[in-house]
Design a protein around this motif. Structure first.
Motif, PDB file in Angstrom:
ATOM      1  N   LEU A  57       0.842  -1.191   0.000  1.00  0.00           N
ATOM      2  CA  LEU A  57       0.000   0.000   0.000  1.00  0.00           C
ATOM      3  C   LEU A  57       0.882   1.247   0.000  1.00  0.00           C
ATOM      4  CD1 LEU A  57      -2.625  -1.080   2.673  1.00  0.00           C
ATOM      5  CD2 LEU A  57      -2.965  -0.951   0.196  1.00  0.00           C
ATOM      6  N   PRO A  58       0.390   2.357  -0.570  1.00  0.00           N
ATOM      7  CA  PRO A  58       1.170   3.597  -0.516  1.00  0.00           C
ATOM      8  C   PRO A  58       1.270   4.116   0.914  1.00  0.00           C
ATOM      9  CG  PRO A  58      -0.817   3.853  -1.876  1.00  0.00           C
ATOM     10  CD  PRO A  58      -0.854   2.493  -1.282  1.00  0.00           C
ATOM     11  N   ALA A  59       2.427   4.644   1.262  1.00  0.00           N
ATOM     12  CA  ALA A  59       2.651   5.235   2.585  1.00  0.00           C
ATOM     13  C   ALA A  59       3.390   6.553   2.408  1.00  0.00           C
ATOM     14  CB  ALA A  59       3.464   4.288   3.463  1.00  0.00           C
ATOM     15  N   ILE A  60       3.083   7.504   3.269  1.00  0.00           N
ATOM     16  CA  ILE A  60       3.730   8.823   3.232  1.00  0.00           C
ATOM     17  C   ILE A  60       4.131   9.193   4.652  1.00  0.00           C
ATOM     18  CG2 ILE A  60       3.460  11.267   2.675  1.00  0.00           C
ATOM     19  CD1 ILE A  60       1.246  10.416   0.704  1.00  0.00           C
ATOM     20  N   ARG A  61       5.368   9.645   4.809  1.00  0.00           N
ATOM     21  CA  ARG A  61       5.849  10.100   6.120  1.00  0.00           C
ATOM     22  C   ARG A  61       6.461  11.482   5.978  1.00  0.00           C
ATOM     23  NH1 ARG A  61       3.807   5.877   6.940  1.00  0.00           N
ATOM     24  NH2 ARG A  61       4.368   4.200   8.334  1.00  0.00           N
ATOM     25  N   PRO A  62       6.017  12.439   6.788  1.00  0.00           N
ATOM     26  CA  PRO A  62       6.743  13.713   6.826  1.00  0.00           C
ATOM     27  C   PRO A  62       8.055  13.493   7.578  1.00  0.00           C
ATOM     28  CG  PRO A  62       4.909  13.740   8.369  1.00  0.00           C
ATOM     29  CD  PRO A  62       4.858  12.423   7.661  1.00  0.00           C
ATOM     30  N   VAL A  63       9.151  13.967   7.011  1.00  0.00           N
ATOM     31  CA  VAL A  63      10.472  13.736   7.606  1.00  0.00           C
ATOM     32  C   VAL A  63      11.349  14.969   7.452  1.00  0.00           C
ATOM     33  CG1 VAL A  63      10.479  11.222   7.285  1.00  0.00           C
ATOM     34  CG2 VAL A  63      11.326  12.700   5.463  1.00  0.00           C
ATOM     35  N   ASN A  64      12.227  15.151   8.422  1.00  0.00           N
ATOM     36  CA  ASN A  64      13.303  16.122   8.260  1.00  0.00           C
ATOM     37  C   ASN A  64      14.327  15.510   7.327  1.00  0.00           C
ATOM     38  OD1 ASN A  64      12.521  16.455  11.439  1.00  0.00           O
ATOM     39  ND2 ASN A  64      12.859  18.390  10.392  1.00  0.00           N
ATOM     40  N   PHE A  65      15.067  16.356   6.631  1.00  0.00           N
ATOM     41  CA  PHE A  65      16.052  15.852   5.684  1.00  0.00           C
ATOM     42  C   PHE A  65      17.162  16.874   5.526  1.00  0.00           C
ATOM     43  CE2 PHE A  65      13.556  18.674   3.169  1.00  0.00           C
ATOM     44  CZ  PHE A  65      14.377  19.147   2.163  1.00  0.00           C
ATOM     45  N   VAL A  66      18.227  16.436   4.910  1.00  0.00           N
ATOM     46  CA  VAL A  66      19.313  17.319   4.522  1.00  0.00           C
ATOM     47  C   VAL A  66      19.696  16.932   3.100  1.00  0.00           C
ATOM     48  CG1 VAL A  66      21.134  15.840   5.485  1.00  0.00           C
ATOM     49  CG2 VAL A  66      21.533  18.285   5.235  1.00  0.00           C
ATOM     50  N   LEU A  67      20.094  17.927   2.340  1.00  0.00           N
ATOM     51  CA  LEU A  67      20.561  17.681   0.979  1.00  0.00           C
ATOM     52  C   LEU A  67      22.075  17.502   1.036  1.00  0.00           C
ATOM     53  CD1 LEU A  67      18.873  17.523  -1.563  1.00  0.00           C
ATOM     54  CD2 LEU A  67      19.508  19.862  -2.071  1.00  0.00           C
ATOM     55  N   ASP A  68      22.561  16.419   0.448  1.00  0.00           N
ATOM     56  CA  ASP A  68      23.987  16.121   0.382  1.00  0.00           C
ATOM     57  C   ASP A  68      24.351  16.038  -1.091  1.00  0.00           C
ATOM     58  OD1 ASP A  68      26.568  15.480   1.293  1.00  0.00           O
ATOM     59  OD2 ASP A  68      26.144  13.330   1.183  1.00  0.00           O
ATOM     60  N   GLY A  69      24.777  17.164  -1.654  1.00  0.00           N
ATOM     61  CA  GLY A  69      24.935  17.247  -3.103  1.00  0.00           C
ATOM     62  C   GLY A  69      23.555  17.223  -3.730  1.00  0.00           C
TER      63      GLY A  69
ATOM     64  N   ASP B  66      21.756  14.345  -3.417  1.00  0.00           N
ATOM     65  CA  ASP B  66      21.079  13.283  -2.671  1.00  0.00           C
ATOM     66  C   ASP B  66      20.299  13.844  -1.487  1.00  0.00           C
ATOM     67  OD1 ASP B  66      22.505  11.704  -4.416  1.00  0.00           O
ATOM     68  OD2 ASP B  66      23.849  10.890  -2.887  1.00  0.00           O
ATOM     69  N   VAL B  67      19.170  13.224  -1.212  1.00  0.00           N
ATOM     70  CA  VAL B  67      18.366  13.545  -0.031  1.00  0.00           C
ATOM     71  C   VAL B  67      18.745  12.532   1.049  1.00  0.00           C
ATOM     72  CG1 VAL B  67      16.029  13.606   0.924  1.00  0.00           C
ATOM     73  CG2 VAL B  67      16.463  14.476  -1.395  1.00  0.00           C
ATOM     74  N   VAL B  68      19.050  13.015   2.248  1.00  0.00           N
ATOM     75  CA  VAL B  68      19.401  12.130   3.360  1.00  0.00           C
ATOM     76  C   VAL B  68      18.386  12.329   4.475  1.00  0.00           C
ATOM     77  CG1 VAL B  68      21.143  11.483   5.071  1.00  0.00           C
ATOM     78  CG2 VAL B  68      21.848  12.172   2.762  1.00  0.00           C
ATOM     79  N   VAL B  69      17.824  11.205   4.915  1.00  0.00           N
ATOM     80  CA  VAL B  69      16.804  11.187   5.959  1.00  0.00           C
ATOM     81  C   VAL B  69      17.334  10.350   7.112  1.00  0.00           C
ATOM     82  CG1 VAL B  69      14.467  10.399   6.512  1.00  0.00           C
ATOM     83  CG2 VAL B  69      14.953  11.375   4.259  1.00  0.00           C
TER      84      VAL B  69
ATOM     85  N   VAL C 281      16.796   4.094  -2.566  1.00  0.00           N
ATOM     86  CA  VAL C 281      17.265   4.277  -1.190  1.00  0.00           C
ATOM     87  C   VAL C 281      18.453   3.362  -0.910  1.00  0.00           C
ATOM     88  CG1 VAL C 281      16.651   4.030   1.250  1.00  0.00           C
ATOM     89  CG2 VAL C 281      14.960   4.902  -0.372  1.00  0.00           C
ATOM     90  N   ALA C 282      19.461   3.925  -0.258  1.00  0.00           N
ATOM     91  CA  ALA C 282      20.603   3.143   0.230  1.00  0.00           C
ATOM     92  C   ALA C 282      20.868   3.565   1.671  1.00  0.00           C
ATOM     93  CB  ALA C 282      21.833   3.407  -0.625  1.00  0.00           C
ATOM     94  N   THR C 283      21.250   2.616   2.498  1.00  0.00           N
ATOM     95  CA  THR C 283      21.617   2.921   3.875  1.00  0.00           C
ATOM     96  C   THR C 283      23.040   3.462   3.888  1.00  0.00           C
ATOM     97  OG1 THR C 283      20.198   1.152   4.671  1.00  0.00           O
ATOM     98  CG2 THR C 283      21.857   1.972   6.205  1.00  0.00           C
ATOM     99  N   VAL C 284      23.253   4.556   4.607  1.00  0.00           N
ATOM    100  CA  VAL C 284      24.592   5.143   4.722  1.00  0.00           C
ATOM    101  C   VAL C 284      25.335   4.398   5.819  1.00  0.00           C
ATOM    102  CG1 VAL C 284      25.905   7.239   5.212  1.00  0.00           C
ATOM    103  CG2 VAL C 284      23.715   7.396   4.001  1.00  0.00           C
TER     104      VAL C 284
ATOM    105  N   ARG D 118      19.920   7.352   2.307  1.00  0.00           N
ATOM    106  CA  ARG D 118      20.271   8.247   1.204  1.00  0.00           C
ATOM    107  C   ARG D 118      19.372   7.918   0.019  1.00  0.00           C
ATOM    108  NH1 ARG D 118      24.557  11.206  -0.081  1.00  0.00           N
ATOM    109  NH2 ARG D 118      25.827  10.369   1.601  1.00  0.00           N
ATOM    110  N   ILE D 119      18.735   8.946  -0.534  1.00  0.00           N
ATOM    111  CA  ILE D 119      17.958   8.783  -1.753  1.00  0.00           C
ATOM    112  C   ILE D 119      18.792   9.359  -2.889  1.00  0.00           C
ATOM    113  CG2 ILE D 119      15.806   9.320  -2.965  1.00  0.00           C
ATOM    114  CD1 ILE D 119      14.598   9.858  -0.111  1.00  0.00           C
ATOM    115  N   ARG D 120      19.250   8.474  -3.764  1.00  0.00           N
ATOM    116  CA  ARG D 120      20.026   8.892  -4.941  1.00  0.00           C
ATOM    117  C   ARG D 120      19.039   9.156  -6.073  1.00  0.00           C
ATOM    118  NH1 ARG D 120      25.259   8.845  -4.184  1.00  0.00           N
ATOM    119  NH2 ARG D 120      26.196   7.369  -2.749  1.00  0.00           N
TER     120      ARG D 120
END
Length: 136
Positions: free
Chosen positions: A34-46, A48-51, A90-93, A120-122
């Motif tokens: 099923l579709p899921a949505i989560r509000p999350v804080n993030f930072v941009l790394d270049g 890439d989005v990092v959560v 998604v990849a785990t850092v 990390r979201i590439r």
């Protein structure tokens, strides 16, 4: 009478600039088919989005998944705003030097508790649109 609104497609550089200006986005993924949505804080790394997330949470199941990440700012009074969508894998850092660099206290998640799992979201694609007042 409401002013006219123009829709503008944003260049990738503009999308990245808008992403850097916001602390919260929405992570969209599939959970139990099923579709899921989560509000999350993030930072941009270049590009890439990092959560950051808690170990043992929903985020543990995302490694290798294709997800969407969306950030926006909308003004309901003027009917203007923008939206940026990142589609990627998604990849785990796990690299220690990268984890230290990404652990900037200014970018801590707002939710309470331990958040020492980094995802990390590439991006495969980064797209955006702006709704702006028309130039009549």
């Amino acid at each position: 009478m409401l002013p006219s609104i123009d829709i503008e497609e944003l260049a990738e550089a503009d999308c990245l600039e808008l992403l850097r200006a916001e602390p919260v986005g929405r992570l969209v993924f599939t959970e139990r088919a099923l579709p899921a949505i989560r509000p999350v804080n993030f930072v941009l790394d270049g590009h890439d989005v990092v959560v950051r997330s808690a170990p043992g949470s929903w985020a543990d199941r995302l490694g290798g998944s294709i997800v969407a990440f969306e950030v926006d700012r909308i003004d309901p009074a003027t009917h203007t705003g923008w939206s940026v969508v990142v589609l990627g894998k998604v990849a785990t850092v796990t690299d220690v030097d990268t984890l230290v660099r990404l652990s900037d206290p200014r970018h801590r998640p707002w939710a309470p508790g331990r958040h020492d799992r980094y995802l990390r979201i590439r991006p495969g694609t980064i797209t955006g649109r702006r709704l702006a007042l028309g130039r009549n």
